[in-house]
Scaffold this active site. Structure first.
Site, PDB file in Angstrom:
ATOM      1  N   ASP A  45      -0.576  13.775  23.693  1.00  0.00           N
ATOM      2  CA  ASP A  45      -0.783  13.359  22.298  1.00  0.00           C
ATOM      3  C   ASP A  45       0.224  12.252  21.931  1.00  0.00           C
ATOM      4  O   ASP A  45      -0.145  11.183  21.410  1.00  0.00           O
ATOM      5  CB  ASP A  45      -0.577  14.594  21.403  1.00  0.00           C
ATOM      6  CG  ASP A  45      -1.079  14.421  19.984  1.00  0.00           C
ATOM      7  OD1 ASP A  45      -1.692  13.382  19.688  1.00  0.00           O
ATOM      8  OD2 ASP A  45      -0.854  15.340  19.169  1.00  0.00           O
ATOM      9  N   ASN A  82      -3.016  18.637  18.136  1.00  0.00           N
ATOM     10  CA  ASN A  82      -2.800  19.901  17.412  1.00  0.00           C
ATOM     11  C   ASN A  82      -3.581  19.825  16.103  1.00  0.00           C
ATOM     12  O   ASN A  82      -4.103  18.770  15.746  1.00  0.00           O
ATOM     13  CB  ASN A  82      -1.304  20.177  17.199  1.00  0.00           C
ATOM     14  CG  ASN A  82      -0.636  19.091  16.393  1.00  0.00           C
ATOM     15  OD1 ASN A  82      -1.010  18.836  15.248  1.00  0.00           O
ATOM     16  ND2 ASN A  82       0.335  18.422  16.994  1.00  0.00           N
ATOM     17  N   TYR A  98       1.160  24.116  25.309  1.00  0.00           N
ATOM     18  CA  TYR A  98       0.427  25.314  24.878  1.00  0.00           C
ATOM     19  C   TYR A  98       0.359  26.423  25.928  1.00  0.00           C
ATOM     20  O   TYR A  98      -0.127  27.513  25.640  1.00  0.00           O
ATOM     21  CB  TYR A  98      -0.976  24.946  24.387  1.00  0.00           C
ATOM     22  CG  TYR A  98      -1.003  24.374  22.979  1.00  0.00           C
ATOM     23  CD1 TYR A  98       0.154  24.251  22.214  1.00  0.00           C
ATOM     24  CD2 TYR A  98      -2.199  23.955  22.401  1.00  0.00           C
ATOM     25  CE1 TYR A  98       0.130  23.724  20.926  1.00  0.00           C
ATOM     26  CE2 TYR A  98      -2.234  23.434  21.113  1.00  0.00           C
ATOM     27  CZ  TYR A  98      -1.069  23.314  20.377  1.00  0.00           C
ATOM     28  OH  TYR A  98      -1.111  22.805  19.103  1.00  0.00           O
TER      29      TYR A  98
END
Ligand code: AR6
Length: 171
Positions: free
Chosen positions: A33, A23, A124
């Site tokens: 991530d 991000n 997302y």
């Protein structure tokens, strides 16, 4: 340039670079991530913080490169995918630039192999079929110089099926 599709965890790969679906803060998060920072250790986060201090994070569609800490990969390329908001907010163009900018950083660092997760298709919310089309086109069309091997690492069955089917499709 050879393209492969694998199913599994990108943090285990022994390639020149793995790509992180990060991000804009570059400070970590969930999904791939979280897995990369957890497996790679604090060295990666330290370099992310350094980049953040210099340039104030990373914009959607852009990418930055760091060390890979304890991972088997040599480098981590962090790119920020677009959040899906219906498809009329330039999402496909932003997603395309994630792949292109990541490949550009790999080329600039003289890397030969790079593995991508399915950017934006988790938290997302980018629809997986559309994201696979954008990713495959961006990777097939890139003007390669040094990169010789691109691997799409799919974590879930649906993405694995989508990529495998489309990669074997001559279109
Ligand atoms: N290896 C490969 N792919 C994975 C792994 C893994 N270990 N773990 C998850 N995936 P996401 P995004 C897949 O949510 O949608 C984070 O919090 C997952 O199944 O990781 O771009 C960031 O900090 C999905 O197909 O990334 C951002 O805030 C794909 O990776 C936000 O999520 C991407 O899912 C980014 O959202």
């Amino acid at each position: 340039m050879k393209i492969d599709v694998l199913k599994g965890d990108i943090t285990t790969l022994e390639v020149d670079a793995i790509v992180n679906a990060a991000n804009s803060s570059l400070l970590g998060g969930g999904g791939v991530d979280g897995a990369i920072h957890k497996a790679g250790g604090k060295q990666i986060l330290e370099e992310c913080m350094h980049i953040r201090n210099q340039q104030g994070g990373c914009k959607v569609g852009e990418a930055v490169i760091t060390n890979a800490g304890k991972l088997k990969a040599k480098k981590v390329i962090h790119t920020v995918g677009p959040k899906w908001s219906g498809g009329n907010a330039g999402e496909s163009e932003k997603l395309r630039t994630c792949y292109q900018n990541s490949l550009r950083l790999a080329e600039q660092a003289d890397l030969q192999s790079i593995a991508f997760p399915n950017i934006s298709t988790g938290v997302y919310g980018y629809p997986k079929t559309g994201a696979a089309e954008v990713a495959l086109k961006a990777v097939k069309d890139y003007p390669y110089e040094k990169v010789q091997h691109v691997i799409f690492v799919c974590f879930d069955d649906e993405n694995y099926r989508l990529y495998s089917n489309r990669l074997n499709d001559p279109q």
